[in-house]
Structure formats: C-alpha cells, structure tokens
Design an enzyme around this catalytic site. Structure first.
Site, PDB file in Angstrom:
ATOM      1  N   ASP A  84       0.850  -1.189   0.000  1.00 19.19           N
ATOM      2  CA  ASP A  84       0.000   0.000   0.000  1.00 19.19           C
ATOM      3  C   ASP A  84       0.892   1.248   0.000  1.00 19.19           C
ATOM      4  O   ASP A  84       1.794   1.362   0.834  1.00 19.19           O
ATOM      5  CB  ASP A  84      -0.846  -0.064   1.296  1.00 19.19           C
ATOM      6  N   HIS A 178      -7.239  10.001   4.374  1.00 20.31           N
ATOM      7  CA  HIS A 178      -6.807   8.898   5.244  1.00 20.31           C
ATOM      8  C   HIS A 178      -7.111   9.233   6.700  1.00 20.31           C
ATOM      9  O   HIS A 178      -7.251  10.392   7.057  1.00 20.31           O
ATOM     10  CB  HIS A 178      -5.301   8.676   5.107  1.00 20.31           C
ATOM     11  N   GLY A 207      -8.931   5.700   2.109  1.00 20.70           N
ATOM     12  CA  GLY A 207      -9.532   6.534   3.152  1.00 20.70           C
ATOM     13  C   GLY A 207     -11.020   6.266   3.315  1.00 20.70           C
ATOM     14  O   GLY A 207     -11.815   7.182   3.528  1.00 20.70           O
TER      15      GLY A 207
HETATM   16 ZN   LIG Z   1      -4.356   4.998   1.076  1.00 20.44          ZN
END
Ligand SMILES: [Zn+2]
Length: 283
Positions: A84, A178, A207
């Site tokens: 990620d 986020h 998010g």
């Molecule tokens: Zn992210």
C-alpha cells in the site's frame, strides 16, 4: 491461495461489488482477517504500508508469514498480498521480489510526468512476474495535514495517465482522506463516475474508514472495485483491548491481550464484506 488482483478487480467491476483491502498490522490481524474472509467466502487483499514493513522487519517476513497462514489455515479464498502506498520504485521492486502479488506505486506527489515514468518502471518490472500495479493521481489529504486541501483530479488527467501507463487499477483523489475524518466527509461522486467512464479500469477508494454505508454503496455504484480499510479496524480493536484491560488489570500474557480484540476485528470484517458485496464471491 495467493493471487494478483487483476481478475478479482475486473470481476468486481463487472458485477458491481468491491474487494476489501484490509491493512494488516501484525500476525494476529492477518489471521483474524483471513479467517473472517474465509468464513464469508470473500476474496481479500491484505495490504501493508512501508511503515508496517519496518514494523514487521521486512517484506520477506510479511510474505512468509502470509503464505504460511494461508497454507496452515487451509485458506481457499483468493488472497492478494499488496504493498500500500509504495513511495519509490525500489520498495515496489523489493516487495515484488519478496513475493507480493500486487503493489501500489504512489508517485502522486510528483509531477504527472514523473508519476507516469515511476509507474511505468514498476509496471515493466511487474509484468513478467504476474504482479498487479495500482497507481494514484491527485493527492489525498492526510489526517495530520489539516491545512492542505485535497488535490482532486480531472477525468481528462485520469484518462491520459491510464493511456500512458496501462496501469491495472487507479486511486483517484475525489475528496477522500486517510485516517479519521475531522469534518463530515465530502466525496465528489460525480467526479468519481466521470473518472470511471473515462478510464475504464477498476477504481480504488482509499480513506474509506469513516464513510457511511450509503457513501460506500454510491462509490461502488460509481465504479470503485477495491476499498481500503485500516482505521475502522484499528479503532474497534483498540476499544476492545482497552475494555479488556480495564476489567483484567492483572493480565500480562500478550497473546491473550492481543486476542481480546479478535472478535471486534472479525465483526467489522464481516460487516464490511457484507456492505461491499464481496461475501460469497469466492465460491
Ligand atoms: Zn491509502
């Protein structure tokens, strides 16, 4: 079984649901999430940030841990091991070399031209290793960066980016943030829909913790096929562990303490799988 995310996301796009991407913070979280998704027969993406890579001790540690859990727990659902927000070409290559099946090259803070070239470098490295590549355009605001405005993208930019890279999925910035939303989240669904129409590849929503169920459903309707969840799991786990320790002040076994949040995580995972429509898709 460990797979890349290409066919999972295109199937989700076609059938109108989203594959959940849960961030794992330690071995126990990986196990709780795998067991809950196996029970739901939901495909799952286990996502790891660079911060987590340092925490775990390295990309190989994570790969071996996830592979070991999938084998030992007889997990039969499709499992993607995903990097990620990889911030450099090097970390993406390292994750690929260690056995990750999907990486995100996040050069969204760079110029469009540099974002394209970093993403392309990762795509060509990933190509013959059967690894999926996600990219981001527009900059997502961080929970700490309150003063920054989100930098949303235009459908034209998104289209151009996808044409120049051939990336397999795209995370556009459309007002999502986020961490914890301090104000009511405002997502630009019209923009999301327009981007989806112009790029014709699965979109990713970052998010997503803190968005209400209607927003999630609308996002899926607008073309989102992968939804990232981290903060929602962290909050319910921390609340459960805090409660447990309040009532068990003498407990000192770390296995018991960490596992006191197991049911809270599993309950949230079941809830999200249901909401995203990924339940019973891996039969
Ligand atoms: Zn992210």
């Amino acid at each position: 079984m460990l797979v890349n995310s290409d066919s999972l996301l295109s199937m989700a796009s076609k059938e109108g649901y989203a594959v959940p991407a849960y961030n794992i913070n330690n071995l126990e979280w990986a196990r709780f999430i795998l067991e809950a998704c196996q029970e739901d027969k939901s495909p799952v993406i286990l996502a790891v940030t660079e911060k987590s890579i340092s925490y775990f001790g390295g990309t190989k540690v994570i790969y071996n841990m996830v592979k070991g859990l999938v084998d030992e727990l007889s997990i039969t659902i499709p499992v993607v091991l995903h990097l990620d927000h990889g911030s450099s070409v090097e970390i993406c290559k390292k994750a690929i070399d260690s056995g990750f099946t999907s990486v995100m090259m996040d050069a969204s803070r760079k110029s469009m031209q540099d974002n394209v070239s970093d993403t392309n470098e990762v795509i060509s490295y990933a190509a013959n290793k059967n690894v999926s590549v996600e990219a981001e355009i527009g900059v997502l605001n961080e929970e700490e960066g309150e003063s920054l405005e989100n930098d949303s993208v235009t459908p034209e930019d998104a289209k151009e980016f996808v044409l120049q890279t051939g990336v397999s999925s795209l995370a556009p910035s459309v007002g999502n943030k986020h961490g914890i939303y301090k104000d009511e989240p405002k997502l630009d669904f019209e923009l999301l829909g327009l981007i989806c129409k112009s790029v014709k590849i699965p979109l990713v929503l970052h998010g997503a913790s803190g968005l209400n169920d209607n927003m999630i459903k609308t996002a899926i309707f607008c073309g989102v096929a992968k939804i990232n969840i981290n903060t929602d799991l962290q909050i319910v786990w921390a609340d459960a562990v805090r409660r447990f320790l309040d009532y068990n002040k003498k407990e000192y076994d770390p296995r018991v303490i960490i596992a006191s949040g197991e049911q809270a995580i599993k309950k949230m995972v079941h809830y999200k799988n249901n909401l995203f429509g990924s339940k019973n898709r891996a039969v």
